[in-house]
Write an enzyme that holds these catalytic residues in place. Structure first.
Site, PDB file in Angstrom:
ATOM      1  CG  HIS A 183      -1.746   1.213   1.392  1.00 33.68           C
ATOM      2  ND1 HIS A 183      -1.906   1.869   2.594  1.00 33.68           N
ATOM      3  CD2 HIS A 183      -2.464   1.906   0.481  1.00 33.68           C
ATOM      4  CE1 HIS A 183      -2.705   2.919   2.414  1.00 33.68           C
ATOM      5  NE2 HIS A 183      -3.057   2.964   1.146  1.00 33.68           N
TER       6      HIS A 183
HETATM    7 CA    CA Z   1       0.382  -0.374  -4.283  1.00 34.42          CA
END
Ligand code: CA
Ligand code: TV7
Ligand code: ZN
Length: 395
Positions: A183
């Site tokens: 992320h």
């Molecule tokens: Ca990513």
């Protein structure tokens, strides 16, 4: 014209300083700046430097870095060494250094390394800002976890945030897309309270069982009533083993409407190569052409584009992917058989290393294949969920 040159549809610039390659995070650390040397060698052996403007970049200055980072944190980065780290225990803890994990070690030359990759992203962004390049590439950048005063996940300085701050000088809206398997939390957090930067990350998500633990589909920016940034963080959490067909479908289904409706003046694409099959840390099943599909898709929208690297822990495949994506930018087709004269050719040879090919299957005979835990019905629901945010945008 000398016969090699042909009209360029896009002006592409390549921003790099070979000094980054010489840095080592330490024994057994998965981040290997040496992969950048391998990448550059492939690019040169295919002759792609004749189709781009090649720049040797300088280190970012402290003033440039202070546009995002805290001075106190920068001073710490400049001073910390492997030997004095223990004396600086308090500051080290505060800035997320050392500790048990050692994700962000205080290695020799770390400050130079971090300023080099940041300088390259800043320089690349400046070229786009001046309109001198249509596409600017910095494979040494893309360190998306670093915070304002915090190192995290192999990232010390956030070159992406710094580059976006430059693009915001001339563009009302900048779109950030992140295909690293992790992320893009640092970039998301930096812009969580503005609608001028939209962040869109595709990643493996398993709560606390996969770093950094954030990036759920409902994480769309603080929902305070007067936060203009609410709904301008988009997350596409995925399970292990996603395949080429699913990923391309998903990328197109989400990125297409996002670009159309957000209408950004410039796009930054983080091309972390740890989303490839056979990565040492990632658990997706993507092949190089699918990773490149994302680059081609974004390129085709014709907006000023900054490409940065990021993760990628199986160096030979990192080099393949970023070489292929460099070729996509300049509009070149590369032959699958690697040039004979590529240095370190043995790193790409043998059955386990891709047989001297540029595009080997990254999940041969199931050896490196991860069980695919994504099903199409769930992915369809996920697309719908991500896209609901777009209905709240105005303008
Ligand atoms: Ca990513
Ligand atoms: C952008 N995974 C960065 C991705 C950063 C991932 C992590 C390691 C790791 C660190 C090492 C090491 C490692 C084999 C892998 C919670 C922990 C669990 C470490 C033993 N080997 C990017 C960061 C992630 C350091 N961190 O997005 C030195 O793996 O999961 C964690 C944290 C605590 C620490 N332990 C893992 O791709 C560039 N670290 C070997 C030596
Ligand atoms: Zn990653």
């Amino acid at each position: 014209a000398n016969g090699i040159e042909r009209p360029r549809d896009y002006v592409v610039s390549f921003h790099y300083n070979a000094k980054v390659e010489e840095h080592h995070f330490g024994r057994s650390h998965p981040m290997k700046p040496w992969r950048l040397q391998l990448t550059k060698q492939l690019i040169l052996s295919y002759g792609l430097e004749y189709a781009m403007d090649m720049y040797k970049t300088r280190m970012a200055t402290s003033d440039e870095l202070a546009l995002f980072h805290d001075r106190e944190y920068l001073d710490f980065l400049a001073e910390v060494t492997p030997t004095n780290l223990l004396e600086k225990e308090k500051a080290a803890g505060k800035f997320n250094f050392g500790g048990e994990s050692n994700d962000c070690p205080a290695f020799d030359g770390m400050w130079d390394y971090a300023r080099l990759y940041s300088g390259a992203s800043i320089h690349a962004a400046e070229r786009l800002v001046n309109g001198q390049s249509d596409i600017a590439i910095n494979w040494s950048g893309g360190l998306h976890h670093a915070g304002k005063s915090r190192a995290s996940g192999f990232c010390y300085l956030n070159d992406i945030v710094l580059a976006i701050l430059h693009l915001l000088k001339v563009h009302q809206r900048v779109l950030y897309i992140d295909i690293d398997v992790h992320h893009g939390d640092g970039v998301q957090d930096a812009f969580h309270s503005t609608d001028r930067v939209l962040t869109l990350s595709y990643h493996k998500y398993a709560g606390n069982d996969f770093f950094p633990g954030t990036g759920g589909v409902d994480e769309n920016g603080p929902a305070e009533p007067d936060n203009p940034g609410a709904r301008y963080s988009l997350n596409v959490p995925l399970e292990d083993g996603i395949d080429d067909e699913q990923y391309e479908w998903l990328f197109e289904m989400i990125t297409g409407p996002v670009i159309e409706q957000y209408n950004p003046g410039a796009i930054v694409l983080q091309c972390g190569a740890d989303s490839l099959g056979g990565d040492r840390l990632g658990k997706f099943n993507l092949n190089i052409r699918t990773h490149g599909f994302c680059v081609e898709f974004v390129k085709k929208t014709g907006r000023p584009l900054l490409l940065v690297g990021g993760g990628g822990y199986t160096p030979r495949n990192v080099a393949r992917a970023w070489c292929h994506e460099t070729a996509l930018c300049v509009g070149a087709d590369l032959i699958d058989e690697l040039p004979m004269h590529v240095p370190y050719r043995q790193a790409f040879e043998g059955e386990a290393n891709g047989d001297g090919k540029l595009y080997p299957s990254l999940h041969n005979n199931g050896v490196n294949r991860h069980v695919n835990r994504n099903n199409n019905a769930e992915l369809k629901k996920l697309v719908a969920k991500v896209l609901t945010n777009l209905r709240y945008w105005k303008g």
